[in-house]
Design an enzyme around this catalytic site. Structure first.
Site, PDB file in Angstrom:
ATOM      1  N   ARG A   3       0.788  -1.238   0.000  1.00 29.73           N
ATOM      2  CA  ARG A   3       0.000   0.000   0.000  1.00 29.73           C
ATOM      3  C   ARG A   3       0.818   1.286   0.000  1.00 29.73           C
ATOM      4  O   ARG A   3       0.253   2.379  -0.015  1.00 29.73           O
ATOM      5  CB  ARG A   3      -1.001   0.005   1.177  1.00 29.73           C
ATOM      6  CG  ARG A   3      -2.197   0.879   0.865  1.00 29.73           C
ATOM      7  CD  ARG A   3      -3.433   0.674   1.682  1.00 29.73           C
ATOM      8  NE  ARG A   3      -3.294   0.519   3.108  1.00 29.73           N
ATOM      9  CZ  ARG A   3      -4.235   0.881   3.982  1.00 29.73           C
ATOM     10  NH1 ARG A   3      -5.344   1.458   3.575  1.00 29.73           N
ATOM     11  NH2 ARG A   3      -4.065   0.648   5.271  1.00 29.73           N
ATOM     12  N   ASP A   4       2.140   1.202   0.034  1.00 27.84           N
ATOM     13  CA  ASP A   4       2.913   2.448  -0.010  1.00 27.84           C
ATOM     14  C   ASP A   4       4.254   2.236  -0.719  1.00 27.84           C
ATOM     15  O   ASP A   4       5.309   2.614  -0.211  1.00 27.84           O
ATOM     16  CB  ASP A   4       3.131   2.989   1.405  1.00 27.84           C
ATOM     17  CG  ASP A   4       3.467   4.483   1.413  1.00 27.84           C
ATOM     18  OD1 ASP A   4       3.205   5.158   0.380  1.00 27.84           O
ATOM     19  OD2 ASP A   4       3.979   4.980   2.429  1.00 27.84           O
ATOM     20  N   ILE A   5       4.183   1.608  -1.896  1.00 22.57           N
ATOM     21  CA  ILE A   5       5.395   1.396  -2.685  1.00 22.57           C
ATOM     22  C   ILE A   5       5.824   2.724  -3.306  1.00 22.57           C
ATOM     23  O   ILE A   5       5.054   3.380  -4.009  1.00 22.57           O
ATOM     24  CB  ILE A   5       5.150   0.337  -3.786  1.00 22.57           C
ATOM     25  CG1 ILE A   5       4.997  -1.042  -3.153  1.00 22.57           C
ATOM     26  CG2 ILE A   5       6.292   0.326  -4.806  1.00 22.57           C
ATOM     27  CD1 ILE A   5       6.213  -1.538  -2.401  1.00 22.57           C
TER      28      ILE A   5
ATOM     29  N   THR B 163       0.635   7.272  -0.860  1.00 21.57           N
ATOM     30  CA  THR B 163       1.320   8.502  -1.238  1.00 21.57           C
ATOM     31  C   THR B 163       0.835   8.964  -2.604  1.00 21.57           C
ATOM     32  O   THR B 163       0.881   8.205  -3.578  1.00 21.57           O
ATOM     33  CB  THR B 163       2.844   8.274  -1.283  1.00 21.57           C
ATOM     34  OG1 THR B 163       3.276   7.827   0.013  1.00 21.57           O
ATOM     35  CG2 THR B 163       3.578   9.569  -1.635  1.00 21.57           C
TER      36      THR B 163
END
Length: 273
Positions: A89-91, A130
């Site tokens: 969920r935040d690569i 992000t």
């Protein structure tokens, strides 16, 4: 300051996933309100630091391919081998760390989400991540799937090519590349976007295939995007085309996974239009 949920999530997830391309949790402390996570030391900092020139490490085309393969392998492991499957969920480049040999390690699992839904394919959840890397389909529907990570990884691939932030001066890198690329021209007509440090002036074998793969990952609809295991296989194919000798571990990555297992946005309020 984010509170106990992310802290607990990270401990729970990293205690049960182990892969050479995931950062290892060595221990933690939760005494007198102190929340401390202790990780393995990853000496060369983040991919973002290297791409920005901050670390002083020059990433040529070969090194970028290896970084892409490592990060993709770590993600594929989370999607395929974790039980239940885990969506990061935040690569983003800030969350890909490079060790002393410039091997990529996926880090920061505070926003990660296990897929325990009965359908086994998605989870309805509050939108987190992000901007710039976030899957627009997830942004609009709140349905989080493995393909949300695939979208973020596609943006990361474009960042590896350009060393640009996903959103810069109000311009979104995915849109910019989509509008500029021309498959009939040399380097797909993307010369102005490519990071000079990548080795411009040399033969960048496989670059077009890398761009094709990135654009496949950032398709509007998640169902049109590849699985991360397919991404791993495609990057391996590109590296073989370039002439990189994959070691025994690398060449078995996609094989082991196989054994185990457009246009304008249709969404109103699309975040990157």
């Amino acid at each position: 300051m984010q509170g106990g949920l992310e802290f607990k999530t990270e401990i729970e997830l990293l205690s049960r996933v182990h892969h050479k391309n995931l950062v290892s949790l060595m221990g933690f402390c939760f005494e007198k309100g102190e929340q401390i996570l202790v990780y393995e030391y990853v000496s060369n900092g983040s991919l973002k630091d290297s791409l920005s020139g901050k670390s002083g490490i020059r990433l040529d085309w070969m090194r970028r391919l290896r970084v892409a393969l490592g990060a993709a392998s770590g993600l594929a492991y989370l999607h395929e081998f974790a039980n239940p499957p885990i969506i990061h969920r935040d690569i983003k480049s800030n969350n890909i760390l490079l060790d002393e040999s410039l091997n990529a390690k996926v880090s920061d699992f505070g926003l990660s989400k296990p897929i325990v839904d009965s359908e086994g394919s998605y989870v309805i959840t509050q939108v987190k991540g992000t901007m710039g890397y976030m899957d627009p389909e997830y942004y609009m529907t709140h349905k989080l799937t493995e393909k949300s990570d695939v979208y973020s990884f596609g943006v990361l691939m474009l960042e590896l090519l350009t060393a640009r932030k996903p959103i810069e001066h109000g311009k979104y890198i995915v849109r910019e590349v989509q509008e500029t690329m021309d498959q009939t021209k040399d380097l797909y007509n993307l010369h102005e976007f490519l990071d000079p440090a990548i080795g411009l002036g040399t033969t960048l074998k496989g670059l077009q295939k890398f761009v094709d793969l990135a654009m496949w990952c950032v398709k509007e609809s998640g169902s049109d995007r590849p699985m991360m295991v397919e991404v791993v296989k495609e990057i391996e194919n590109i590296m073989e085309l370039v002439g990189v000798n994959l070691d025994a571990n690398s060449t078995s990555i996609s094989a082991s996974y196989e054994e185990t297992s457009k246009g304008n946005s249709p969404y109103p309020g699309y975040p990157y239009s």
